[in-house]
Design a protein around this motif. Sequence first.
Motif, short mmCIF file in Angstrom:
data_model
loop_
_atom_site.label_atom_id
_atom_site.label_comp_id
_atom_site.label_asym_id
_atom_site.label_seq_id
_atom_site.Cartn_x
_atom_site.Cartn_y
_atom_site.Cartn_z
N UNK A 1 -45.34 86.45 39.71
CA UNK A 1 -44.05 85.77 39.78
C UNK A 1 -43.06 86.62 40.56
N UNK A 2 -42.30 85.96 41.42
CA UNK A 2 -41.30 86.61 42.26
C UNK A 2 -39.96 85.94 41.99
N UNK A 3 -39.00 86.71 41.48
CA UNK A 3 -37.68 86.17 41.13
C UNK A 3 -37.81 84.97 40.21
N UNK A 4 -38.80 85.03 39.31
CA UNK A 4 -38.99 83.99 38.31
C UNK A 4 -39.80 82.80 38.76
N UNK A 5 -40.29 82.81 40.00
CA UNK A 5 -41.06 81.69 40.54
C UNK A 5 -42.43 82.18 41.01
N UNK B 1 -37.62 91.02 38.95
CA UNK B 1 -37.85 90.73 40.36
C UNK B 1 -39.31 90.37 40.60
N UNK B 2 -40.21 91.11 39.97
CA UNK B 2 -41.65 90.87 40.11
C UNK B 2 -42.32 91.01 38.76
N UNK B 3 -43.30 90.15 38.51
CA UNK B 3 -44.13 90.27 37.31
C UNK B 3 -45.55 89.87 37.65
N UNK B 4 -46.49 90.76 37.36
CA UNK B 4 -47.90 90.49 37.66
C UNK B 4 -48.75 90.69 36.42
N UNK B 5 -49.73 89.81 36.26
CA UNK B 5 -50.72 89.95 35.20
C UNK B 5 -52.10 89.67 35.78
N UNK C 1 -48.28 91.51 50.86
CA UNK C 1 -48.52 90.15 51.37
C UNK C 1 -48.62 89.15 50.22
N UNK C 2 -49.19 89.58 49.10
CA UNK C 2 -49.24 88.69 47.93
C UNK C 2 -47.83 88.38 47.43
N UNK C 3 -46.96 89.39 47.42
CA UNK C 3 -45.59 89.20 46.94
C UNK C 3 -44.84 88.20 47.81
N UNK C 4 -45.00 88.31 49.13
CA UNK C 4 -44.24 87.42 50.02
C UNK C 4 -44.96 86.08 50.25
N UNK C 5 -46.15 85.92 49.65
CA UNK C 5 -46.82 84.62 49.69
C UNK C 5 -47.69 84.36 50.89
N UNK D 1 -43.63 80.31 46.59
CA UNK D 1 -42.86 79.10 46.37
C UNK D 1 -41.89 78.89 47.53
N UNK D 2 -41.76 77.64 47.96
CA UNK D 2 -40.95 77.34 49.15
C UNK D 2 -39.51 77.81 49.01
N UNK D 3 -38.95 77.73 47.81
CA UNK D 3 -37.53 78.09 47.64
C UNK D 3 -37.30 79.59 47.74
N UNK D 4 -38.36 80.39 47.77
CA UNK D 4 -38.20 81.84 47.88
C UNK D 4 -37.97 82.30 49.33
N UNK D 5 -38.23 81.44 50.28
CA UNK D 5 -38.18 81.87 51.68
C UNK D 5 -36.83 82.43 52.08
N UNK D 6 -35.76 81.84 51.58
CA UNK D 6 -34.42 82.31 51.94
C UNK D 6 -33.93 83.42 51.02
N UNK D 7 -34.72 83.75 50.00
CA UNK D 7 -34.29 84.76 49.01
C UNK D 7 -35.00 86.10 49.20
N UNK D 8 -35.97 86.13 50.11
CA UNK D 8 -36.76 87.34 50.34
C UNK D 8 -36.62 87.76 51.80
N UNK D 9 -36.38 89.04 52.02
CA UNK D 9 -36.44 89.61 53.36
C UNK D 9 -37.71 90.45 53.47
N UNK D 10 -38.45 90.30 54.55
CA UNK D 10 -39.75 90.97 54.68
C UNK D 10 -39.82 91.69 56.02
N UNK D 11 -40.12 92.99 55.96
CA UNK D 11 -40.28 93.79 57.17
C UNK D 11 -41.73 94.28 57.22
#
Length: 274
Positions: free
Chosen positions: A81-85, A23-27, A67-71, A89-99
């Motif tokens: 990287x979030x969900x491999x991207x 789901x998430x990978x950070x270096x 905030x870094x995770x949600x871009x 990334x624009x395509x993540x907008x519909x794949x992430x819910x943020x509260x």
Amino acid sequence: MMNIGRPHPPDPPRSDPAPAAPALRAEDLTVVRGARTVLRGLDFTVPRGRITGLLGPSGCGKSTLIRAVVGTQAKVTGTLEVLGLPAGHASLRSRIGYVTQAPSVYDDLTVRQNLDYFAAILDPGRAAADRRRQNVTRAIADVDLTSHADALAGTLSGGQRSRVSLAVALLGSPELLVLDEPTVGLDPVLRRDLWALFHTIAADRGATLLVSSHVMDEAERCQGLMLMREGRILADDTPDALRARTGTETVEESFLRLVDEAAARRKAEKETVR
């Protein structure tokens, strides 16, 4: 008589499908704000399909990391990287819910109207009208606000408005749900009910949840934990493993033990430099 043609070449060896990216990978994830380094070279991986708690005191960098995770965080260096991207990334907008910490609702709209509005942004067009209606009804039921669906958001209690924000995040069944201190200011019963919902979302829908909190007793409700202090990750493990590693009975005691150990290491390093 049997006709024998050319022998068929052997089937190519089957290769196993590549495992899904975490789901998430950070270096070496770093965020600098002015003269202050808010996140200090973080390295971590969050697996899919479980609840990971991001815990630490106020000001330790939890919200910046979220905030870094949600871009939405500026001046981010390193890899995230979030969900491999790449994060943002624009395509993540519909794949992430943020509260967010503060409820993100329009007070002059009803609960249902708020969700109708955001659903139309996520899934526009007349052809999607029935699907939007179903998603809105389901999300309202998920947060137990069906009886308040036609109430103006501005007339709701703080806890109820927080649940409207959560319902918005649940529209479209996101793969990753990011919750920035979602239980702050809520009564114990509502906190318990929300955590039960979080576990249902992870178990039944296979979603990944990243939940930040400074309330240590909520750590026991998580399947994985990242403990933060002063922009660093002190530990990244399960609650049971953290207790075993530190020889303590609670995650709060584990956190305090790790803080003391980190302070002792920094003090020893400074004395060595001198």
